[in-house]
Design an enzyme around this catalytic site. Structure first.
Site, short mmCIF file in Angstrom:
data_model
loop_
_atom_site.label_atom_id
_atom_site.label_comp_id
_atom_site.label_asym_id
_atom_site.label_seq_id
_atom_site.Cartn_x
_atom_site.Cartn_y
_atom_site.Cartn_z
N ARG A 157 50.66 33.12 24.34
CA ARG A 157 49.39 32.88 25.05
C ARG A 157 49.40 31.50 25.69
O ARG A 157 48.87 31.30 26.77
CB ARG A 157 48.17 33.03 24.11
CG ARG A 157 46.87 32.61 24.80
CD ARG A 157 45.60 33.18 24.17
NE ARG A 157 45.60 33.15 22.74
CZ ARG A 157 45.44 32.05 21.97
NH1 ARG A 157 45.25 30.87 22.54
NH2 ARG A 157 45.47 32.13 20.66
N ASP A 199 41.32 30.17 48.93
CA ASP A 199 41.98 31.44 48.62
C ASP A 199 43.01 31.70 49.72
O ASP A 199 42.64 31.89 50.88
CB ASP A 199 40.94 32.56 48.53
CG ASP A 199 41.51 33.87 47.99
OD1 ASP A 199 42.70 34.15 48.25
OD2 ASP A 199 40.77 34.60 47.33
N TYR A 220 35.93 37.05 49.34
CA TYR A 220 36.27 38.32 48.70
C TYR A 220 35.11 38.87 47.89
O TYR A 220 34.54 38.17 47.03
CB TYR A 220 37.51 38.10 47.82
CG TYR A 220 38.05 39.36 47.21
CD1 TYR A 220 38.68 40.31 48.00
CD2 TYR A 220 37.92 39.60 45.85
CE1 TYR A 220 39.18 41.47 47.44
CE2 TYR A 220 38.42 40.75 45.28
CZ TYR A 220 39.04 41.69 46.09
OH TYR A 220 39.54 42.84 45.52
C1 LIG Z 1 42.49 41.07 45.87
C2 LIG Z 1 41.88 39.76 46.13
C3 LIG Z 1 41.31 38.99 45.11
C4 LIG Z 1 41.19 39.51 43.68
O1 LIG Z 1 42.43 39.72 43.11
P1 LIG Z 1 42.67 40.84 41.95
O2 LIG Z 1 44.10 40.66 41.59
O3 LIG Z 1 42.31 42.17 42.55
O4 LIG Z 1 41.74 40.51 40.82
C5 LIG Z 1 40.83 37.73 45.43
N1 LIG Z 1 40.86 37.26 46.69
C6 LIG Z 1 41.36 37.98 47.70
C7 LIG Z 1 41.38 37.41 49.08
C8 LIG Z 1 41.89 39.25 47.47
O5 LIG Z 1 42.38 39.96 48.49
#
Ligand SMILES: *Cc1c(COP(=O)(O)O)cnc(C)c1O
Length: 383
Positions: free
Chosen positions: A56, A180, A108
């Protein structure tokens, strides 16, 4: 903040391959082994000379993935998670109740739901702002603002946010910026070089690249006190990827540069075709000169990746019929793998969706772009 000079001597494609070559074990295998062990042995003297204690906290496969992510984003450190959502969750958990966050209003979808349903009750206050407009970002900043969370290009509206501009405003207000970078990936955009403090990834998409493993990551520009809190959350709360998930993601990274370049080129060719079709109302792709963020996107990135959206001339039912007629694009959520996908986002997002009903999101896969264009043509011509 000035743009950092590129200090790495070798190119991204080379680094991506080298990052995945075996780091641990002395068997000299070319592909890395998978370390399933949850626990590691102490020396008779009580030390852990192997460098690992319990999975972990840290595991060789995860450490190797984190090493690769740090290298690709040119950061100081990276932490890998069980999903992109778990990475975002851990970032918010590293804040404190009472802190304020500014979040891009079209970021998102499920991250916005997570904030509203989990972190607002937990004590964060959240302001959603149009981060493509720096005045709106400035107006949203408050003395308690600790974090500005942006996504550029955004998913699924493909709006462009000025990373350097947001970072300057946020830093002046005492806040940090997380960007992001799931859509462009480090192949096309490196937010830390433009002043972001953290990069967020859903490695589920392009980094893993095969629609077969969930994962997420945070990459930091500095191993500072805030980062120590992120690491503590990761270790204590355990939203970690398994050794196999880490291994699969790392394997995906070895071909990241080639896949993303291919998908980026295909998506632009598809967008250019769609822009000429009479059944299409609008194409949302920053590579098109008609896109409001075109110049800014060209300044801070070398492409937007394989994902973009378009709006059909018609209502939601007409739009769903176009999706139904596609043969090569498979109707599924997500993106980043070898298969091209189409999605009617308004149907999959819930009631808080800001996505128009005439919008289809396309993810270019690894098929030939000419075949994909022919598929779009037959689906639209039949309407
Ligand atoms: C898919 C996505 C997420 C979330 O990721 P998961 O692995 O589905 O939890 C966050 N930000 C963006 C831009 C995404 O495309």
């Amino acid at each position: 903040m000035p743009i950092k000079p590129h200090r790495k001597r070798i190119s991204l494609a080379t680094r991506a391959v080298r990052a995945a070559s075996a780091l641990y074990g002395d068997e000299r295998s070319i592909a890395p082994p998978i370390f399933l062990s949850t626990t590691f042995e102490r020396d008779p003297e009580g030390e852990y000379s192997g460098g690992f204690i319990y999975s972990r906290e840290d595991n060789p496969n995860r450490r190797q993935l984190e090493h690769a992510l740090t290298d690709l984003e040119d950061g100081a450190d990276a932490a890998a998670f069980a999903s992109g959502s778990a990475a975002a969750m851990t970032l918010f958990q590293a804040l404190r109740p009472g802190d304020h966050v500014v979040v891009a209003e079209d970021s998102y979808y499920s991250i916005r739901v997570m904030l509203d349903e989990v972190f607002v009750p937990w004590g964060l206050s959240v302001t959603y702002a149009d981060c493509a407009d720096l005045n709106a970002v400035e107006a949203a900043l408050a003395p308690e603002t600790r974090l500005v969370f942006i996504e550029t290009p955004s998913n699924p509206l493909l709006r462009i946010t000025d990373i350097t501009g947001v970072a300057a405003l946020a830093h002046a207000a005492g806040a940090i910026v997380a960007c992001d970078n799931t859509l462009p990936t480090p192949v096309l955009q490196q937010p830390l070089a433009h002043g972001a403090d953290l990069v967020v990834h859903a490695t589920t998409k392009y980094l893993a690249g095969n629609h077969d493993v969930m994962g997420g990551a945070l990459v930091t520009a500095r191993a500072d006190d805030f980062w120590k809190r992120v690491r503590a959350q990761q270790k204590l709360c355990g939203a970690i990827p398994s050794p196999f998930a880490s291994w699969l993601t790392l394997r995906g990274i070895t071909s990241l540069v080639q896949r993303v370049r291919w998908q980026n080129e295909s998506a632009l060719a598809l967008a250019e075709f769609l822009a000429t079709h009479p059944a299409v109302r609008e194409v949302l792709h920053p590579g098109l000169p008609t896109h409001p963020g075109h110049a800014l996107a060209a300044q801070q990135s070398s492409g937007s990746g394989g994902l973009f959206s378009f709006r059909v001339n018609g209502d939601a039912d007409d739009t769903l019929r176009v999706a139904a007629r596609l043969r090569l694009f498979r109707r599924a959520t997500s993106f980043g793998g070898p298969d091209s996908l189409v999605e009617h986002r308004a149907s999959v997002e819930g009631t808080a969706s800001k996505t128009p009903g005439d919008l289809l999101r396309l993810a270019a896969g690894l098929e030939d772009a000419g075949d994909l264009i022919a598929d779009l043509q037959q689906a639209l011509d039949a309407g």
